[in-house]
Every structure is written in structure tokens, then in C-alpha cells.
Design an enzyme around this catalytic site. Structure first.
Site, PDB file in Angstrom:
ATOM      1  CB  SER A  18      -0.907   0.005   1.234  1.00 38.49           C
ATOM      2  OG  SER A  18      -1.811  -1.079   1.197  1.00 38.49           O
ATOM      3  CG  ASP A  24     -12.622  -6.900   1.928  1.00 40.24           C
ATOM      4  OD1 ASP A  24     -13.380  -7.024   0.953  1.00 40.24           O
ATOM      5  OD2 ASP A  24     -11.578  -6.234   1.873  1.00 40.24           O
TER       6      ASP A  24
END
Length: 380
Positions: free
Chosen positions: A122, A275
Site C-alpha cells: 500500500s 471484506d
């Protein structure tokens, strides 16, 4: 049964950074907080039962929170179990999505290379963009440490790609972000638009990208992708649209007809269909109590998958319905949390983008069909 992959959260929502825009911050009452760790019992049950289904390809995607908080020994154990319970000819793939802070370590990198893990890092672009929202628990930026981890992975030969969140700050910097990521040598990019609801006000959070911003970002990113070469660079959403243009199917659930490509397994063994919907309403059960194949095919899972088809009238008459299918249900939920039947927050974004880009997507698809453009296997 229909094969499915696993998205596993071994450390739950626990994380060693404190991103301002983290979607867990508006869900703490639902998913808990603090130290969360998957037990040895849950790990072995998960691996044994999933590989026992004998899918030709079995995919383990480790996410969080921050999955590397489990420690290297946890993942060594996971691989040992995969080798024990898999059979000859059964392909097993591992990927891990991480903030990267713990990967500036030769032991981690050696393990990832030896066991062929694909690492998703990320990173939100250059330092001034990344460090605006991605802070550690002390309130300090994390960019320098992420870059050190990327350097270590490059040096060690770890296969990695990047995930970049598009928020209100970064959306106007498409060129700078593209140049930065390509400059890292990355050839597989993922971009996720950020939109969250402020739990105090019930309004869209200030850091969320606006629909107009995201539409403009997609159009500019597409121009850069086309100029760079679709045969040289993979962008996840664009790959899915291109696959749809060629064969009529998507490779990501955002634009698919149903949400049914994977299941989420939380640290204590609870299972959910997505999720973004780890909430009591959509809890399917627990792998210690119910076989995983039953959870993946249960009535509640099927009901969730069908919710994708609850499209607004605006969607049903849209010229882009076939390629869009109303977008991700997460982006409809703020406006219709019960049935997800309103148009997406990003409806304006997608209409602008598809109007702008679809003719050229179709041209690239035609070139691929006749062999005039060949994409390497790693980009497909």
C-alpha cells in the site's frame, strides 16, 4: 462446487499504522479492536478443509489490518500446512497485502521469494501525498519506511505490486502518481477509490474522493495507460474491462453480475461474503463449527450475491449497464443500507469514464483478438 478463493484476516483489524481514512474506524463496534490473532487451531482447520476441496487452483490472500503482525513463523506454519494437506497437481497461490513496514527484513524477503508469495504494497504515491493520511501510531509519516521495504524487496527479488487509495487529496494528481509508480518499476497497479461515511455526522467523510474527481482521475489514468502501452502495464480495473470486451466476463467483482468470487475468514474463524460487509447481518458462520464448503454455498451467501442485481432504474436504462452492473455494493450502501438498490456514489464517475474510454477499450480488444497486440501472460 463452484471454486472460490479465500481472503484471510489473521490479525483482524489490528494494524501498526493509523491511516486517517481507514474503513475500520467507522466499524469498530462491529469487528472489535486491539490485539486480534488467528490461533493455530483455526489456521490448520482453514488450510486443511479448504485444500480438501481439491480445487485446481486454491488461492490464499492474506490481508488485514496488517497481516505481517502475525510474525514470520505464522506464515511459515501456513506454508507447511499447505504442503501437508495439498496433493500433487494442486496449485496453491499465496498473496499478502501489507503496509510494508515490517518487510525491510532479509528473513521476510527470503521467505516470500522461496515460497512465491505475491506482495501487494500500500503506497499512495510520492511522499507528500502518502504521508498526508498514512501515519503511524505516533502520528508520523510512513513513506520512508515503505520505500525502504520496497528497496529490500527489489534487492531480494520479491514479486510485488502496488495498491493506491484515491482520496480527495490524491485524485487531482493522476500524472504525478502514475509517474511515481511506474518509476518504481511496478508493472501491476491497483487503485481503489476512497469513500467512507463519517460515523458522527452520517455524512460522506471529508477525505473521500468526489464523484467528479474520480471520473477525471480515471480518464487521465486511462490516457497515461494507453500512451505507456496496455501490453506493458497492468491496471487492475482496466484489465477487467478489457477482459469483458474480449470475452464478456469480468475479472473483478466490482463490475461483475454477482458478488461471489471469494469468502472472508476472520481471525477467530468467522466467515463473511465480502471484506466490506464484515457485519452481523452477513455473518455466514464459523469454520470451527461448519464445513467451509457449506459456508461458501449457504443461503445467506447466495442472498448476498443476489443483492448485486438490486439495480436502480437509472442503472437499468444506462447504456453502460453491461460493463458496469451498478459498481460495488459498498458504494451503494450509504444510500440504501438494507437493499443496496440506489445508484452508486460513483455513478457519475463511471458514466464519464465509460463514455470517454469504451471506444478505445474496444479497439484494444479487437487488436488482441487478431494478434496485433499481445499482452505477456503476467499482465493477463
Amino acid at each position: 462446487m463452484q471454486p472460490f478463493s479465500l481472503l484471510i484476516k489473521p490479525s483482524g483489524s489490528d494494524c501498526n499504522v493509523d491511516c486517517v481514512y481507514c474503513f475500520y474506524k467507522s466499524r469498530s463496534a462491529e469487528i472489535g479492536s486491539g490485539r486480534q490473532r488467528m490461533s493455530a487451531e483455526v489456521l490448520e482447520k482453514l488450510v486443511k478443509d479448504y485444500l480438501g476441496l481439491r480445487f485446481q487452483m486454491s488461492g490464499f490472500a492474506w490481508q488485514g489490518g496488517e497481516p505481517t503482525l502475525m510474525g514470520l513463523d505464522f506464515f511459515k506454519r501456513a506454508v507447511e500446512l499447505q504442503k501437508r494437506y495439498g496433493i500433487a497437481g494442486q496449485e496453491v497461490g499465496n498473496s499478502i497485502q501489507t503496509n510494508g513496514l515490517l518487510l525491510d527484513d532479509p528473513d521476510w524477503c527470503r521467505f516470500l521469494v522461496e515460497n512465491k508469495f505475491l506482495v501487494g504494497v500500500s503506497i499512495d504515491g510520492p511522499k507528500e501525498l502518502h504521508d498526508h493520511y498514512r501515519l503511524d501510531l505516533g502520528g508520523h509519516g510512513t513513506w520512508d519506511r515503505v520505500m525502504a521495504a520496497i528497496a529490500r524487496m527489489k534487492q531480494s527479488g520479491v514479486e510485488y505490486n502496488t495498491l493506491t487509495l484515491i482520496n480527495r487529496l490524491t485524485a487531482d494528481r493522476a500524472d504525478g502518481i502514475f509517474d511515481f509508480l511506474v518509476g518504481l518499476g511496478v508493472r501491476y497497479l491497483q487503485f481503489i477509490p476512497c469513500v467512507e461515511v463519517n460515523p458522527q455526522s452520517g455524512e460522506i467523510a471529508d477525505f473521500s474522493v468526489t464523484p467528479r474527481q474520480y471520473g477525471d482521475f480515471l480518464c487521465r489514468l486511462f490516457d497515461r495507460w494507453m500512451a505507456f502501452g496496455p501490453d506493458k502495464l497492468s491496471i487492475r480495473d482496466f484489465d477487467s474491462i478489457l477482459t469483458h470486451c474480449i470475452g464478456g466476463r469480468h475479472t473483478i467483482c466490482t463490475f461483475d453480475r454477482q458478488c461471489s468470487q471469494y469468502i472472508v475468514v476472520e481471525h477467530q474463524g468467522d466467515v463473511f461474503p465480502c471484506d466490506f460487509f464484515v457485519e452481523p447481518k452477513w455473518r455466514l458462520g464459523n469454520i470451527l463449527e461448519t464445513p467451509i464448503e457449506q459456508l461458501a454455498a449457504c443461503a445467506r451467501k447466495k442472498a448476498f450475491a443476489r443483492c448485486k442485481a438490486n439495480l436502480a432504474t437509472k442503472c437499468l436504462i444506462c447504456r453502460h449497464l453491461a460493463v458496469c452492473r451498478g459498481g460495488c455494493m459498498k458504494d451503494r450502501a450509504p444510500f440504501d443500507p438494507e437493499n443496496y438498490g440506489r445508484e452508486s456514489y460513483f455513478c457519475e464517475s463511471y458514466r464519464r469514464f465509460f463514455d470517454y474510454a469504451m471506444p478505445r477499450f474496444l479497439q484494444v480488444a479487437a487488436q488482441i483478438r487478431v494478434g496485433a497486440l499481445v499482452r505477456p501472460p503476467q499482465l493477463t
